[in-house]
Design an enzyme around this catalytic site. Structure first.
Site, PDB file in Angstrom:
ATOM      1  N   HIS A  34      65.699  23.518  47.541  1.00 52.50           N
ATOM      2  CA  HIS A  34      64.790  22.362  47.590  1.00 52.50           C
ATOM      3  C   HIS A  34      63.668  22.511  46.581  1.00 52.50           C
ATOM      4  O   HIS A  34      63.148  23.609  46.360  1.00 52.50           O
ATOM      5  CB  HIS A  34      64.262  22.101  49.005  1.00 52.50           C
ATOM      6  N   ASP A  72      58.438  29.387  48.459  1.00 50.25           N
ATOM      7  CA  ASP A  72      59.119  28.316  49.200  1.00 50.25           C
ATOM      8  C   ASP A  72      58.886  26.988  48.486  1.00 50.25           C
ATOM      9  O   ASP A  72      57.949  26.291  48.787  1.00 50.25           O
ATOM     10  CB  ASP A  72      58.565  28.265  50.636  1.00 50.25           C
ATOM     11  N   GLU A  95      62.932  18.377  51.527  1.00 46.76           N
ATOM     12  CA  GLU A  95      63.489  19.310  52.524  1.00 46.76           C
ATOM     13  C   GLU A  95      62.481  19.589  53.614  1.00 46.76           C
ATOM     14  O   GLU A  95      62.803  19.699  54.798  1.00 46.76           O
ATOM     15  CB  GLU A  95      63.898  20.631  51.837  1.00 46.76           C
ATOM     16  N   GLU A  96      61.212  19.720  53.194  1.00 52.21           N
ATOM     17  CA  GLU A  96      60.158  20.187  54.112  1.00 52.21           C
ATOM     18  C   GLU A  96      59.831  19.186  55.206  1.00 52.21           C
ATOM     19  O   GLU A  96      59.066  19.492  56.118  1.00 52.21           O
ATOM     20  CB  GLU A  96      58.884  20.503  53.320  1.00 52.21           C
ATOM     21  N   ASP A 153      66.886  29.317  49.197  1.00 54.87           N
ATOM     22  CA  ASP A 153      65.585  28.919  49.736  1.00 54.87           C
ATOM     23  C   ASP A 153      64.808  30.207  50.038  1.00 54.87           C
ATOM     24  O   ASP A 153      65.050  30.859  51.057  1.00 54.87           O
ATOM     25  CB  ASP A 153      65.773  28.083  51.013  1.00 54.87           C
ATOM     26  N   HIS A 199      54.115  27.474  53.237  1.00 51.10           N
ATOM     27  CA  HIS A 199      53.480  26.241  53.715  1.00 51.10           C
ATOM     28  C   HIS A 199      51.943  26.308  53.689  1.00 51.10           C
ATOM     29  O   HIS A 199      51.298  25.539  54.405  1.00 51.10           O
ATOM     30  CB  HIS A 199      53.967  25.860  55.130  1.00 51.10           C
TER      31      HIS A 199
END
Ligand code: BES
Ligand code: ZN
Length: 446
Positions: free
Chosen positions: A238, A257, A291-292, A319, A395
């Site tokens: 992603h 990420d 994706e998130e 990922d 994140h």
């Protein structure tokens, strides 16, 4: 594009350690006050029911949610307003749910189970009902290893500095959030980077794939196959990023990420293109959007492929490849993947990469491989660490190159694995030729 599974989880993110374990108040679960989530969900459900009863049009549209039977009991016990199931099997149940309740369901699932996912949202009832029987059994193999003469000489061409440079470019955007301008700009940057590499491969092209409902496109690089062009090999990751506390404006470098996964794929493309890669099967590299926020870009693409009856023989998802958090270097995911393809990945690592590997599991549909699995295609995911040992800066604004040690060294074996995967699944006419040229009999006969 229409999508079968539109989202698995919204706003789902890891809870930082400071908020996680052992909350004091009994109404808190993993740092989130679940009583207020339930209260708000009930209120919203009541408002929506009242609007419906009055005959007026409701604001949002309905989604069709499929939930594991065990999770339904937990939600019922907590009195989350699910309503009556419209269909059920031993394994799962399907509910109709207004758009507005989805983020609350997601919040609840995360706080209650300390995990994301656990439900799939579909745009149609028919799509959700397919989950009642479980995913369709994938058939991709048999997978074989016979491309050594082509693959082995390429492995020393992999450069850590190249991987690092792509991570830096992607992490340089304020974020790559699916609705942010910078999320669109980052996708376009990737398309042009891949285009400059594809230019070296005859017939290769890069497409921006637009999705209904949000601005960020996915990016797909296609290398057309030769005598088996109808069969497709997919390598993806992603391209979006998220800051769990904010949306369009919040800083989310997403270096690990998942700039790391995208950089891993980009370096594999560079090495293959420089060597004159000519696959017998069609090879597609994919940078998925969104994706998130519930695997939305990949769900869109995988559903489209299934609908069109495309034959995908294997999918690998990259990922997070940048952080060394465990003693082994590569961890193969064992849930929501194809067991045969995953076993084959282990053989590819032993044959070509020569690092220690192990297995781990997410426990939920944690990345885009699950979209392919859900649509009946065989997928695998080689991960940076055991699930517990992964980079916990994800994140947040701290998911930077610095956090992975200022180097992309950990990703290098993953690039080698990608080169081996693309070559062994798609096969090359070069391998047989090279093997012949390299054999003592061939040189002796001259
Ligand atoms: N990279 C993460 C999580 C992950 C962990 C992927 C382990 C692969 C192995 C991924 O980008 C992510 O954040 N996924 C979401 C799930 C999704 C359905 C929103 C998550 O775990 O919150
Ligand atoms: Zn993530």
């Amino acid at each position: 594009m229409s999508s079968k599974i539109v989202s698995a989880v919204l706003l789902c993110a890891f809870v930082p350690a400071a908020f996680a374990a052992g909350a004091d108040a009994p109404s808190f679960d993993n740092g989130v006050e679940i009583t207020s989530i339930i209260k708000e969900a009930k209120l919203r459900a009541k408002e929506i029911a009242a609007v419906k009863a009055s005959g007026a049009k409701t604001k949002g549209t309905s989604q069709w949610i499929s939930l594991g039977a065990g999770d339904v009991s937990t939600l019922d016990a907590a009195t989350f307003p699910l309503g009556e199931p419209v269909a059920k099997s031993d394994r799962a149940m399907v509910f109709e749910m207004p758009d507005e309740l989805l983020p609350l369901l997601s919040k609840f699932m995360h706080s209650k189970f300390n995990r994301c996912g656990g439900f799939f949202a579909h745009r149609t009832r028919q799509g959700a009902e397919q989950d009642l029987a479980g995913p369709i059994k994938a058939t991709g193999g048999p997978y074989t290893i016979d491309q050594q003469s082509w693959v082995k000489p390429l492995l020393s061409n992999v450069k850590e500095a190249e991987v690092r440079s792509t991570i830096e470019s992607m992490a340089g955007y304020n974020n790559r959030y699916y609705t942010a301008d910078t999320g669109v700009a980052a996708a376009k940057w990737l398309a042009s980077r891949w285009q400059s590499l594809a230019a070296k491969i005859p017939g290769a092209k890069v497409d921006l794939v637009n999705h209904d409902g949000w601005a960020q496109p996915s990016v797909v690089l296609t290398i057309p196959g030769g005598d088996m062009a109808q069969e497709i090999v997919v390598l993806g990751g992603h391209l979006d990023s998220i800051n769990q506390w904010g949306g369009n404006e919040a800083r989310a470098p997403g270096a690990d990420d998942n700039a790391s996964g995208i950089a891993t794929l980009t370096e594999a493309i560079r090495v293959l293109a420089d060597a004159g890669f000519k696959p017998r099967r069609t090879v597609q590299f994919m940078g998925y959007a969104a994706e998130e926020v519930g695997l939305r870009g990949s769900a869109d693409i995988a559903a489209q492929y299934q609908k069109a009856g495309k034959k995908v023989v294997g999918v690998v998802q990259y990922d997070m490849t940048g952080f060394k958090g465990s003693s082994e270097d590569i961890f193969l995911l064992t849930d929501n993947v194809d067991a045969d393809l995953t076993q084959f990945m282990g053989k590819l690592i032993d044959e070509y990469v020569g690092v220690k590997w192990s297995t781990t599991e997410c426990g939920y549909a944690c990345s885009d491989h699950a979209s392919w699995t859900q649509n009946g295609y065989p997928s695998a995911l080689p991960f940076e660490a055991s699930f517990d040992g992964m980079n916990h800066a994800l994140h947040t604004e701290n998911d930077t190159l610095g956090t992975i040690g200022g180097s992309a060294e950990h990703a290098v074996p993953f690039v080698k694995l990608a080169i081996a995967f693309a070559s062994e699944l798609a096969k090359t006419p070069q391998a047989a030729r090279l093997a012949k040229a390299q054999s003592p009999a061939a040189s002796g006969s001259k």
